[in-house]
Design an enzyme around this catalytic site. Structure first.
Site, PDB file in Angstrom:
ATOM      1  N   GLN A 168       0.790  -1.224   0.000  1.00  0.00           N
ATOM      2  CA  GLN A 168       0.000   0.000   0.000  1.00  0.00           C
ATOM      3  C   GLN A 168       0.825   1.279   0.000  1.00  0.00           C
ATOM      4  O   GLN A 168       0.435   2.271  -0.612  1.00  0.00           O
ATOM      5  CB  GLN A 168      -0.923  -0.002   1.217  1.00  0.00           C
ATOM      6  CG  GLN A 168      -1.957   1.100   1.240  1.00  0.00           C
ATOM      7  CD  GLN A 168      -3.075   0.772   2.192  1.00  0.00           C
ATOM      8  OE1 GLN A 168      -4.045   0.126   1.823  1.00  0.00           O
ATOM      9  NE2 GLN A 168      -2.943   1.195   3.430  1.00  0.00           N
ATOM     10  N   GLU A 178      -3.113   9.453  -1.180  1.00  0.00           N
ATOM     11  CA  GLU A 178      -2.272  10.120  -0.188  1.00  0.00           C
ATOM     12  C   GLU A 178      -1.176  10.973  -0.812  1.00  0.00           C
ATOM     13  O   GLU A 178      -0.211  11.356  -0.154  1.00  0.00           O
ATOM     14  CB  GLU A 178      -1.692   9.084   0.773  1.00  0.00           C
ATOM     15  CG  GLU A 178      -2.798   8.379   1.558  1.00  0.00           C
ATOM     16  CD  GLU A 178      -2.288   7.403   2.586  1.00  0.00           C
ATOM     17  OE1 GLU A 178      -1.057   7.190   2.646  1.00  0.00           O
ATOM     18  OE2 GLU A 178      -3.109   6.848   3.326  1.00  0.00           O
ATOM     19  N   ASP A 212       4.367   0.159   4.156  1.00  0.00           N
ATOM     20  CA  ASP A 212       3.111  -0.325   4.733  1.00  0.00           C
ATOM     21  C   ASP A 212       2.567  -1.352   3.758  1.00  0.00           C
ATOM     22  O   ASP A 212       2.047  -1.010   2.700  1.00  0.00           O
ATOM     23  CB  ASP A 212       2.117   0.819   4.928  1.00  0.00           C
ATOM     24  CG  ASP A 212       0.755   0.328   5.424  1.00  0.00           C
ATOM     25  OD1 ASP A 212       0.633  -0.875   5.750  1.00  0.00           O
ATOM     26  OD2 ASP A 212      -0.185   1.139   5.485  1.00  0.00           O
ATOM     27  N   GLU A 232       5.118  -1.924   8.176  1.00  0.00           N
ATOM     28  CA  GLU A 232       3.825  -1.870   8.861  1.00  0.00           C
ATOM     29  C   GLU A 232       2.882  -2.926   8.284  1.00  0.00           C
ATOM     30  O   GLU A 232       2.848  -3.126   7.072  1.00  0.00           O
ATOM     31  CB  GLU A 232       3.236  -0.467   8.676  1.00  0.00           C
ATOM     32  CG  GLU A 232       1.840  -0.270   9.221  1.00  0.00           C
ATOM     33  CD  GLU A 232       1.266   1.064   8.782  1.00  0.00           C
ATOM     34  OE1 GLU A 232       0.031   1.156   8.675  1.00  0.00           O
ATOM     35  OE2 GLU A 232       2.044   2.017   8.543  1.00  0.00           O
ATOM     36  N   ASP A 288      -0.904  -1.957  12.745  1.00  0.00           N
ATOM     37  CA  ASP A 288      -1.971  -0.984  12.468  1.00  0.00           C
ATOM     38  C   ASP A 288      -3.317  -1.703  12.511  1.00  0.00           C
ATOM     39  O   ASP A 288      -4.034  -1.646  13.500  1.00  0.00           O
ATOM     40  CB  ASP A 288      -1.738  -0.311  11.124  1.00  0.00           C
ATOM     41  CG  ASP A 288      -2.885   0.598  10.706  1.00  0.00           C
ATOM     42  OD1 ASP A 288      -3.670   1.009  11.580  1.00  0.00           O
ATOM     43  OD2 ASP A 288      -3.025   0.906   9.504  1.00  0.00           O
ATOM     44  N   LYS A 309      -4.100   5.928  15.040  1.00  0.00           N
ATOM     45  CA  LYS A 309      -5.085   6.632  14.225  1.00  0.00           C
ATOM     46  C   LYS A 309      -6.266   6.994  15.114  1.00  0.00           C
ATOM     47  O   LYS A 309      -6.921   6.109  15.671  1.00  0.00           O
ATOM     48  CB  LYS A 309      -5.547   5.759  13.055  1.00  0.00           C
ATOM     49  CG  LYS A 309      -4.462   5.466  12.028  1.00  0.00           C
ATOM     50  CD  LYS A 309      -4.959   4.486  10.977  1.00  0.00           C
ATOM     51  CE  LYS A 309      -3.923   4.268   9.879  1.00  0.00           C
ATOM     52  NZ  LYS A 309      -4.349   3.215   8.913  1.00  0.00           N
ATOM     53  N   ARG A 345      -5.316   9.336   7.755  1.00  0.00           N
ATOM     54  CA  ARG A 345      -6.070   8.324   7.022  1.00  0.00           C
ATOM     55  C   ARG A 345      -6.076   8.726   5.551  1.00  0.00           C
ATOM     56  O   ARG A 345      -5.712   9.839   5.190  1.00  0.00           O
ATOM     57  CB  ARG A 345      -7.517   8.212   7.529  1.00  0.00           C
ATOM     58  CG  ARG A 345      -7.702   7.830   8.986  1.00  0.00           C
ATOM     59  CD  ARG A 345      -6.986   6.559   9.400  1.00  0.00           C
ATOM     60  NE  ARG A 345      -7.344   5.344   8.713  1.00  0.00           N
ATOM     61  CZ  ARG A 345      -8.116   4.372   9.212  1.00  0.00           C
ATOM     62  NH1 ARG A 345      -8.643   4.503  10.428  1.00  0.00           N
ATOM     63  NH2 ARG A 345      -8.334   3.255   8.545  1.00  0.00           N
ATOM     64  N   SER A 346      -6.511   7.811   4.696  1.00  0.00           N
ATOM     65  CA  SER A 346      -6.514   8.122   3.264  1.00  0.00           C
ATOM     66  C   SER A 346      -7.543   9.195   2.924  1.00  0.00           C
ATOM     67  O   SER A 346      -7.364   9.970   1.989  1.00  0.00           O
ATOM     68  CB  SER A 346      -6.768   6.856   2.447  1.00  0.00           C
ATOM     69  OG  SER A 346      -7.947   6.215   2.879  1.00  0.00           O
ATOM     70  N   LYS A 370       3.117   9.834  10.079  1.00  0.00           N
ATOM     71  CA  LYS A 370       2.749   9.410   8.727  1.00  0.00           C
ATOM     72  C   LYS A 370       1.620  10.303   8.265  1.00  0.00           C
ATOM     73  O   LYS A 370       0.529  10.250   8.808  1.00  0.00           O
ATOM     74  CB  LYS A 370       2.235   7.959   8.759  1.00  0.00           C
ATOM     75  CG  LYS A 370       3.178   6.913   8.254  1.00  0.00           C
ATOM     76  CD  LYS A 370       2.500   5.547   8.273  1.00  0.00           C
ATOM     77  CE  LYS A 370       1.425   5.451   7.212  1.00  0.00           C
ATOM     78  NZ  LYS A 370       0.912   4.066   7.065  1.00  0.00           N
TER      79      LYS A 370
END
Length: 452
Positions: free
Chosen positions: A167, A209, A250, A307, A334, A359, A388-389, A410
Site C-alpha cells: 500500500q 495520499e 506499509d 507496517e 496498524d 489513528k 487516514r486516506s 505518517k
C-alpha cells in the site's frame, strides 16, 4: 470551571469527495474549537464503527449512501445536550460521558466519527480558551521533539488504481538537523522521483495520499526507483550518518490475504511474465514464505520499518516477524492493534510488534488514543501518529505528534493540500519551539525500540 455552551455538527467533504463530519464547540469563556474527522480506505475489522447513512432516511443524499447525517444528528440531538455544561478542560470526563451514552464496544450506536469529532473539538476549544497551541495544551511545556516524517511517495494497494499490492512505499529523512531540513530533503527526493519516473515512461498521477501510482512490474521496481531518487538527490540511502534517507513500507497485508494464503492479486492481474527474474515472479505466499520474502527485501534495501506485514488475524506471522527482525527493524501494527489498548496489551504480551500506528478514528476519542500511546511508550514501543486516506485541512495529528513526543508521523506525500497542511503545521510548530527553546530533531534516534 469553563463550561461547554454549544456543540454543533455539520456534514462536509473529505479529500476523496466523500462526506465526513465537522464539529464546532464553544465555551463560556470564549473558547472555540473545530475538528474534522478523517476516514480510512484500508481499515481493520476491529476498528470503532464509522457511522454512514446506509439504509436510513438520508441514504440517497450522496453517492454510495456514504453520507454522515445520522452521525451529525447524533451529535446535535444526543451528545450535545449531555455534554453542554461540562468543563471543557476535563477531556476524560467528556469522552467517558460519550462512551457511556453510546454503550457499545465499537461505538456503533452513535458512531465513532460523531464521538471523535466532539472529542477533538472540545480539546481545541479548551486550548483556544487558554490561548495556547494545541500541542502545548495536550503535552505541556516539556515536549520539544519534532517527528521524523514518513512520506508516502509511492502509493499502491487500496490507495491507488495501479499494479502494486503493497500500500505504501515511504521515505524517512533521518540524517538531518531540523524538521525543516528533513522536509527539504524529502522535497528533493519527491521531485527527483517524479523526474526519474517520467524519464522511464511512467505516469506521475497520484493516489489518495499524494504519492505517485505507477504501474510497476514488481515491488522491487518501486524500491529501486526510491533508492535511485534518494541518490539522485545527493543523499545516502540508509539508516545512519549525515544525509541518510531510509525507506519504510506499509504492506497492508490484510488486503491481500485470503484466509489461507497471501496473494499479490494486483501484480498477478497485470499479466506479468512468469519468467520475470525478480522477487515478484511468485504471487502466492504462505505466512512463512512471506516472512522470507520480507527478509530478502530487508537484506537488499535500506528499509527500516514495515507496517502490517501480515494480516490482522495472523498473530503468529507477526510474532515470527518481530522475533526474527525486530531488533534492527521497526515492526508496526496498524490493522492488528487499531489503536485499542486491550488489543495492544495482547500484542505486548505476545511480543508481536515493537511499534504501534496511532489513528484517532480507529478508537474514537482523544482520551483512549492517549492511553494507547502512553501504554506503547511505557512498554518500550514507538507510537507512530498517522493520518487516514480520507483527510482534510484539519491538522490535529501534527500537534498530537509533538505533544506526545512520538518522534514519527505518517501523513502522506508532498502533494495534495490535505497532506501538505500537516507538514505546514509542523513547520510552524518548529518555529514556535525555536522561539522559546530549541526544537529537537534526532533522526535515527527516534527508534529507541531498535538496537543502536
Amino acid at each position: 470551571m469553563s463550561k461547554i455552551t454549544k456543540v454543533f455538527a455539520r456534514e462536509i467533504l473529505d479529500s476523496r469527495g466523500n462526506p465526513t463530519i465537522q464539529v464546532d464547540v464553544y465555551t463560556l469563556a470564549g473558547g472555540f474549537g473545530s475538528a474534522i474527522v478523517p476516514s480510512g480506505a484500508s481499515t481493520g475489522s476491529r476498528e470503532a464503527l464509522e457511522l454512514r447513512d446506509t439504509n436510513t432516511k438520508y441514504a440517497d443524499n450522496w453517492y454510495g449512501q456514504k453520507g454522515v447525517m445520522t452521525a451529525v444528528d447524533n451529535v446535535n440531538n444526543i451528545i450535545a445536550p449531555e455534554i453542554i455544561g461540562l468543563c471543557c478542560k476535563n477531556q476524560r470526563l467528556v469522552d467517558q460521558k460519550m462512551i457511556e451514552l453510546d454503550g457499545t464496544p465499537n461505538k456503533e450506536k452513535l458512531g465513532a466519527n460523531a464521538i471523535l469529532g466532539v472529542s477533538l473539538a472540545v480539546a481545541k476549544a479548551a486550548a483556544n480558551e487558554l490561548r495556547m497551541p494545541l500541542f502545548r495544551y495536550l503535552g505541556g511545556t516539556n515536549p520539544t521533539l519534532m517527528p521524523v516524517p514518513m512520506l508516502n511517495v509511492i502509493n499502491g494497494g487500496e490507495h491507488a488504481s495501479n499494479t502494486l499490492d503493497f500500500q505504501e512505499f515511504m521515505i524517512m529523512p533521518l540524517g538531518f538537523r531540523t524538521f525543516k531540513e528533513a522536509l527539504q530533503a524529502a522535497n528533493k527526493v519527491f521531485h527527483n522521483l517524479a523526474k526519474l519516473l517520467k524519464k522511464s515512461g511512467f505516469e506521475t498521477q497520484v493516489g489518495d495520499e499524494g504519492g505517485f501510482a505507477p504501474n510497476f512490474n514488481s515491488h522491487e521496481q518501486a524500491l529501486d526507483f526510491l533508492v535511485d531518487a534518494i541518490k539522485e538527490s545527493g543523499f545516502n540511502p540508509g539508516f545512519k550518518g549525515e544525509n541518510a534517507v531510509a525507506i519504510a513500507i506499509d504492506a497492508a497485508a490484510s488486503d491481500f490475504y485470503n484466509g489461507q494464503k497471501y496473494v499479490f492479486k494486483k501484480l498477478m492481474a497485470a499479466s506479468l511474465s512468469k519468467n520475470q527474474a525478480d522477487l515478484d515472479e511468485k504471487f502466492e505466499f504462505s505466512s512463512e514464505e512471506l516472512l522470507n520474502y520480507y527478509g530478502q527485501l530487508l537484506a537488499k534495501y535500506p528499509i527500516i520499518s514495515i507496517e502490517d506485514g501480515f494480516a490482522e488475524s495472523d498473530w503468529q506471522g507477526f510474532i515470527a516477524f518481530n522475533q526474527k527482525y525486530g531488533n534492527n527493524h521497526q515492526i508496526v501494527g496498524d490493522d492488528l492493534t487499531v489503536t485499542n489498548v486491550e488489543i495492544l496489551k495482547k500484542a505486548i504480551n505476545l511480543k508481536a510488534i515493537n511499534s504501534i500506528l496511532i489513528k484517532l478514528n480507529q478508537i474514537g476519542t482523544l482520551s483512549e488514543t492517549l492511553d494507547a500511546i502512553h501504554l506503547a511508550q511505557k512498554s518500550g514501543m514507538t507510537a507512530v501518529i498517522s493520518h487516514r486516506s480520507g483527510e482534510s485541512e484539519d491538522t490535529t495529528i501534527a500537534d498530537l505528534a509533538v505533544a506526545v513526543s512520538s518522534g514519527q508521523i505518517k501523513t502522506g506525500s508532498l502533494s495534495r493540500t490535505d497532506r501538505i497542511a500537516k507538514y505546514n503545521r509542523l513547520l510552524v510548530i518548529e518555529e514556535y519551539l525555536n522561539s522559546y527553546a530549541k526544537a529537537d530533531y534526532i533522526g535515527r534516534e527516534v527508534f529507541y525500540n531498535l538496537k543502536k
